[in-house]
Write a protein that holds these residues in place. Structure first.
Motif, short mmCIF file in Angstrom:
data_model
loop_
_atom_site.label_atom_id
_atom_site.label_comp_id
_atom_site.label_asym_id
_atom_site.label_seq_id
_atom_site.Cartn_x
_atom_site.Cartn_y
_atom_site.Cartn_z
N GLU A 108 0.96 -1.04 -0.06
CA GLU A 108 0.13 0.05 -0.11
C GLU A 108 1.06 1.20 0.18
OE1 GLU A 108 -3.50 -0.37 2.52
OE2 GLU A 108 -2.59 -2.21 3.32
N VAL A 109 1.81 1.20 0.82
CA VAL A 109 2.85 2.37 0.95
C VAL A 109 3.47 2.60 -0.40
CG1 VAL A 109 4.85 3.40 1.90
CG2 VAL A 109 2.85 2.32 3.42
N PHE A 110 3.85 1.46 -1.08
CA PHE A 110 4.70 1.43 -2.33
C PHE A 110 3.90 2.25 -3.38
CE2 PHE A 110 5.10 -0.22 -6.57
CZ PHE A 110 6.35 0.27 -6.88
N PHE A 111 2.58 1.96 -3.38
CA PHE A 111 1.52 2.56 -4.43
C PHE A 111 1.28 4.09 -3.98
CE2 PHE A 111 0.40 -1.36 -6.10
CZ PHE A 111 0.06 -1.23 -7.48
N GLN A 112 1.71 4.50 -2.71
CA GLN A 112 1.64 5.95 -2.61
C GLN A 112 2.72 6.73 -3.00
OE1 GLN A 112 0.74 6.54 1.64
NE2 GLN A 112 -0.57 4.56 1.75
N VAL A 113 4.00 6.29 -3.18
CA VAL A 113 5.16 6.92 -3.18
C VAL A 113 5.71 6.28 -4.51
CG1 VAL A 113 5.53 7.16 -0.90
CG2 VAL A 113 6.71 5.14 -1.90
N CYS A 114 5.21 5.40 -5.35
CA CYS A 114 6.04 5.06 -6.45
C CYS A 114 6.08 5.97 -7.56
CB CYS A 114 5.25 3.81 -7.20
SG CYS A 114 6.15 3.14 -8.57
N PRO A 115 7.19 6.55 -7.98
CA PRO A 115 7.12 7.62 -9.07
C PRO A 115 7.11 7.05 -10.43
CG PRO A 115 9.42 6.87 -8.56
CD PRO A 115 8.46 5.95 -7.81
N CYS A 116 6.82 5.92 -10.69
CA CYS A 116 6.77 5.70 -12.16
C CYS A 116 5.52 4.91 -12.56
CB CYS A 116 7.97 4.73 -12.63
SG CYS A 116 8.22 3.20 -11.54
N LYS A 117 5.24 4.42 -13.85
CA LYS A 117 4.04 3.74 -14.22
C LYS A 117 4.01 2.14 -13.54
CE LYS A 117 3.22 3.60 -18.67
NZ LYS A 117 1.84 4.13 -18.97
N THR A 118 3.23 1.84 -13.23
CA THR A 118 2.95 0.50 -12.59
C THR A 118 2.00 -0.28 -13.51
OG1 THR A 118 0.98 1.45 -11.23
CG2 THR A 118 3.27 1.34 -10.37
N ARG A 153 11.25 -9.65 -4.94
CA ARG A 153 11.39 -9.20 -3.61
C ARG A 153 10.47 -7.81 -3.67
NH1 ARG A 153 15.45 -6.89 -7.21
NH2 ARG A 153 15.65 -4.54 -7.15
N PRO A 154 10.26 -7.21 -2.04
CA PRO A 154 9.63 -5.88 -1.97
C PRO A 154 10.25 -4.77 -2.60
CG PRO A 154 10.75 -6.68 -0.04
CD PRO A 154 10.75 -7.79 -0.93
N LEU A 155 9.34 -3.98 -2.99
CA LEU A 155 9.95 -2.85 -4.19
C LEU A 155 9.84 -1.44 -3.17
CD1 LEU A 155 8.51 -3.33 -7.55
CD2 LEU A 155 10.71 -4.28 -6.69
N LEU A 156 9.53 -1.49 -2.17
CA LEU A 156 9.53 -0.42 -1.36
C LEU A 156 10.92 0.38 -1.27
CD1 LEU A 156 7.69 2.05 -0.15
CD2 LEU A 156 7.58 0.67 1.93
N PRO A 157 12.01 -0.61 -0.66
CA PRO A 157 13.14 -0.28 -0.47
C PRO A 157 14.01 0.10 -1.63
CG PRO A 157 12.69 -2.38 0.56
CD PRO A 157 11.39 -1.96 -0.17
N ASP A 158 13.21 -0.25 -3.07
CA ASP A 158 13.79 0.42 -4.05
C ASP A 158 13.33 1.73 -4.72
OD1 ASP A 158 15.40 -1.92 -4.10
OD2 ASP A 158 14.16 -3.23 -5.52
N VAL A 159 12.13 2.16 -4.04
CA VAL A 159 11.73 3.22 -4.72
C VAL A 159 12.55 4.65 -4.94
CG1 VAL A 159 9.67 5.05 -4.23
CG2 VAL A 159 9.33 2.80 -3.91
N ASP A 160 13.33 4.81 -3.69
CA ASP A 160 14.19 5.92 -3.79
C ASP A 160 15.01 6.18 -5.22
OD1 ASP A 160 14.77 8.34 -2.60
OD2 ASP A 160 16.85 7.59 -1.75
#
Length: 462
Positions: A108-118, A153-160
């Motif tokens: 859920e947090v990933f979708f909030q902060v993801c800067p690119c197309k999903t 793997r979870p993508l939230l740590p890669d968002v930056d």
């Protein structure tokens, strides 16, 4: 709502955060939070001895651990990250929410902060293969791609490190989707059939969770649906954005279909053949559907020639009708991913000859009635093991046309015993396939461990 991951992490500093589940999806999340100076309590029902050195590592980074059977007691943190395997309505989470806790998840947090197309894929069967095909086609077309969600793997740590021009490709389970309040730019639903009814309260709840993949899309969103599936075909009228249908049986006015031995795309401008079926390396009609779903999602993003080149060499994903070995004329296939009857049916239909089938496992409370006739039609000998062995046997014996002399059924108390019995019964020209139609949790941690156990036995044959 936070616009960047740094904004979100800054909003957590000074707050107490709990992360429920110290597994594959949440461990990188825990480490990211700790390294950002956030106070974290990591909760898991397993005991310390089950973590080897992982517990000590997290404590050295500053985590407080809450382990054991009472891991959910007294949750009063400001923010609580739920693991996908935990229902959002367990009493402890409801109580925490009533006390003011914010319940969320890594996805859920990933979708909030993801800067690119999903691009996200869900469904009862074919999720991982379709997700993999989409991601690999995008890579072959030169795109920068991140793959995660229910696989990888979870993508939230890669968002930056993500850029606006990148693409995140996600496989999403019903458990991840249950509480989602955002949807991807492109949503794909491969199909739906009864599944996970040991966790979901009803089929209706399961379907509602899956629909979350598109219910929060805007007018610019794209929803890809299987027109041949009785459940997914009805979602088109509920879509808020564009809809593309794919079908092996009909020719949608706009969509992807099979004609003259090829997969065609029809849109507002024209129609064209994209991929000839004879050039798809993966066996089975279900894999034709997986390619159709991927082509529908990527039309305009990936050149047709890239699709053709890829399909001719892509041998599939491990544990999905994976050819393990050919020995003395017998082919051995690992289809451990088949944790539902519909998945096993697809596997059985992938072969021209009748097969020796190894099935059975953890009981997800899914009926096996639909499996019985398929086994009668496609199986020459059935080897059962696990909690569901009696239920599968009963479904097969009830099926029209079943004859004990034509289809012997044997039950084994051990997984190894069932596999070895099938191997011993096989003769040159036969196919032996592990396609359990059930989850693995009665004996294994997951389907991957089950598939690895099968492959070890097969590689050990002399």
């Amino acid at each position: 709502m936070s616009s960047t991951i740094q904004d979100y992490l800054a909003s957590l500093r000074g707050k107490r955060v709990a992360v429920i589940g110290i597994g594959v999806s949440n461990t990188p999340l825990i480490k990211m939070l700790l390294r950002s100076g956030i106070e974290v309590t990591a909760c898991d029902k397993r005991q310390r001895d089950d973590f080897a050195g992982q517990a000590e590592e997290l404590e050295s980074l500053g985590a407080e651990l809450r382990l054991g059977s009472d891991y959910l007691e007294g949750l009063d943190h400001d923010v609580i990250f739920r693991t996908p395997g935990l229902r959002p309505d367990v009493p402890e989470l409801i109580a925490a929410k009533e006390r003011g806790s914010v319940i969320t998840s890594e996805m859920e947090v990933f979708f909030q902060v993801c800067p690119c197309k999903t691009i996200a894929v869900t469904g009862s069967d074919g999720k991982t293969t379709t997700t993999t095909i989409i991601a690999e086609l995008l890579k072959a077309a030169g795109k920068s791609v991140y793959v995660g969600g229910n696989i990888g793997r979870p993508l939230l740590p890669d968002v930056d490190g993500m850029e606006p021009g990148d693409i995140a490709v996600l496989e999403l389970s019903s458990f991840q989707l249950m509480t989602m309040e955002q949807s991807p730019d492109i949503a794909v639903i491969t199909n739906l059939a009864p599944n996970h009814l040991d966790v979901h309260k009803s089929m209706e709840e399961y379907i509602a969770a899956k629909k979350n993949i598109f219910t929060h899309q805007g007018p610019g969103g794209l929803l890809v649906l299987n027109a041949d599936n009785g459940i997914t075909s009805g979602f088109a009228s509920e879509a808020r954005g564009r809809v593309t249908l794919f079908s092996r049986r009909t020719e949608p006015e706009k969509g992807v279909f099979v004609k003259d031995g090829a997969i065609w795309v029809r849109n507002d401008m024209h129609e064209r053949p994209v991929l000839y079926l004879e050039n798809i390396l993966l066996p089975g009609e279900h894999n034709v559907e997986n390619y159709m779903a991927a082509i529908a999602a990527l039309d305009g993003l990936v050149p047709d020639q890239v699709v053709r080149d890829f399909a001719a060499k892509f041998a599939g994903v491990e544990h999905r009708i994976e050819l393990v070995r050919t020995l003395r004329g017998v082919r051995y296939y690992n289809d451990s991913i088949a944790s539902s009857p519909s998945r096993t049916i697809a596997g059985l239909r992938s072969f021209k000859e009748k097969v020796l089938l190894i099935a059975g496992g953890y009981d997800k409370h899914i009926p096996f009635d639909v499996l019985g006739p398929e086994v009668v039609e496609h199986v020459k000998a059935l080897f059962l093991t696990g909690d569901t062995a009696p239920k599968i046997r009963a479904a097969v014996e009830r099926a029209p046309g079943y004859r004990p002399d034509a289809l012997p059924i044997q039950e084994y108390s051990s997984f190894d015993g069932a596999v070895l019995a099938a191997c011993q019964a096989a003769q040159s020209g036969d196919v032996v396939i592990l396609s359990p139609a059930c989850a693995s949790f009665d004996r294994f941690k997951n389907f991957m461990e089950r598939g690895a156990a099968f492959k070890k036995i097969i590689y050990g044959l002399e």
